[in-house]
Design an enzyme around this catalytic site. Structure first.
Site, short mmCIF file in Angstrom:
data_model
loop_
_atom_site.label_atom_id
_atom_site.label_comp_id
_atom_site.label_asym_id
_atom_site.label_seq_id
_atom_site.Cartn_x
_atom_site.Cartn_y
_atom_site.Cartn_z
N LEU A 5 119.46 40.81 35.29
CA LEU A 5 120.47 40.16 36.11
C LEU A 5 120.21 38.66 36.19
O LEU A 5 121.15 37.87 36.32
CB LEU A 5 120.46 40.75 37.52
N ASP B 241 103.84 34.22 38.10
CA ASP B 241 103.66 35.63 38.43
C ASP B 241 103.82 35.75 39.94
O ASP B 241 102.98 35.26 40.71
CB ASP B 241 102.27 36.08 37.99
N ASN C 294 115.82 36.60 42.62
CA ASN C 294 116.33 37.74 41.85
C ASN C 294 115.22 38.65 41.32
O ASN C 294 115.46 39.83 41.10
CB ASN C 294 117.17 37.20 40.69
N SER D 267 118.82 42.23 46.72
CA SER D 267 118.27 43.42 47.34
C SER D 267 118.82 44.64 46.62
O SER D 267 119.01 44.62 45.40
CB SER D 267 118.62 43.43 48.84
#
Length: 339
Positions: free
Chosen positions: A39, A87, A114, A170
């Protein structure tokens, strides 16, 4: 009535970005979790078509970031793209990345949190926090806190309340678990009934300490996604007066590379959870609406699905719970939002 009135689950990110292209042009936007078949990638590509001033793309693998940057260059070679390797399961890494962001820009108009991990087996961050909660929420809580001065700078410069945005990706999977304040790390500690998975969740889909199963991956994922919503609730409460709006979104049911760490049994469970599976472009539509729809500047609700505001369970929107989570998050990041 804005264009969102007619949008449905089939609406694409391409359509949303086109509708709000004036709101995208000239903006500096940071997106985490950018890699191929994600996404993050579809969100970045949709935005890139409409002249943002700068895209800061964040992920843990430089080669994957470069792959997306190369696609952007073909779509719009005039967009300035900066790549930041981090990370999100390492707070040291997050602080290093935030310093780099400050070197690259003096403002941030939109922050899209995201990135996520979902896993069947229990893991931990470098700080010893359960991996899904520690990456999906705590990592983004820290990054957002560190970058807040840049968001405030953008809101002050724009002078337009609510156009500077924080968007947490979410999931409707938040319904699998409230925040387990008494055992957020899934160590088998006793928890009160209000922190148990909601009624109706099958027994095989939640932890069972008595049976020697204190951890279940989907419950942990649900907790992290509830945290994403409550984070938006707290951000809205703390920063809307400074011009910053915050939302959490459900992108829809969509197969991405996110599922790579699931067992075959858990993948099978997911396959049966939806009758409509979005493609990559459809999957980023709600994120883009949350980031750029001007009709949402003063919206009170924290959660969007299919580009529209949707209600959520009380445990995912309660202000007291949101503040309790904020305090826990500050404790787990040593309460230091400093570089």
């Amino acid at each position: 009535m804005g264009p969102a009135a007619g949008w449905i689950q089939e609406t694409t990110g391409t359509e949303v970005a086109e509708a709000f292209k004036r709101n995208i042009k000239g903006k500096t936007i940071l997106i985490t979790g950018v890699s191929p078949i994600s996404l993050g990638e579809s969100t970045a590509l949709a935005i890139a078509r409409h002249g943002p001033a700068k895209l800061l793309l964040v992920s843990r693998t430089e080669s994957k970031l470069q792959h997306v940057a190369d696609k952007i260059a073909k779509i719009n070679p005039n967009v300035k793209v900066d790549l930041i390797v981090v990370d999100l399961s390492s707070q040291t890494d997050i602080r290093t990345a935030a310093r780099k962001v400050f070197d690259l820009t003096d403002r941030l108009d939109v922050l899209v949190n995201n990135a996520a991990v979902v896993t069947s087996a229990r893991g931990e961050t470098l700080e010893g926090i359960e991996l899904q909660f520690g990456t999906n929420h705590i990592g983004h809580h820290l990054l957002t806190s560190l970058l807040t001065p840049l968001l405030i700078a953008a809101a002050t410069a724009s002078g337009e309340r609510g156009t500077t945005r924080i968007v947490n990706v979410s999931s409707i999977g938040y319904r699998l678990s409230p925040i387990r304040f008494h055992d957020h790390n899934f160590e088998g500690k006793p928890i009160p009934s209000e922190e148990e998975p909601p009624k109706g969740i099958p027994a095989h889909m939640k932890p069972d300490v008595a049976a020697g199963r204190p951890y279940y991956g989907f419950t942990a994922y649900g907790q992290s996604k509830t945290a994403n919503i409550l984070h938006a609730v707290a951000l809205k409460e703390k920063f809307l007066s400074k011009g910053i709006q915050a939302f959490a979104v459900h992108p829809g049911s969509i197969w991405t590379d996110l599922s790579r760490n699931l067992s075959a049994a858990d993948r099978k469970i997911i396959e049966g959870t939806s009758t409509f599976w979005k493609n990559q472009d459809q999957g980023c539509a709600t994120t883009l609406a949350a980031a750029f729809d001007p009709d949402l500047c003063d919206a009170e609700g924290p959660f969007l699905s299919d580009c529209h505001l949707h209600d959520v369970a009380e445990y995912a929107k309660d202000q007291v719970i949101a503040e309790n989570l904020w305090q826990l998050s500050e404790k787990l990041t040593e309460g230091k939002a400093s570089l």
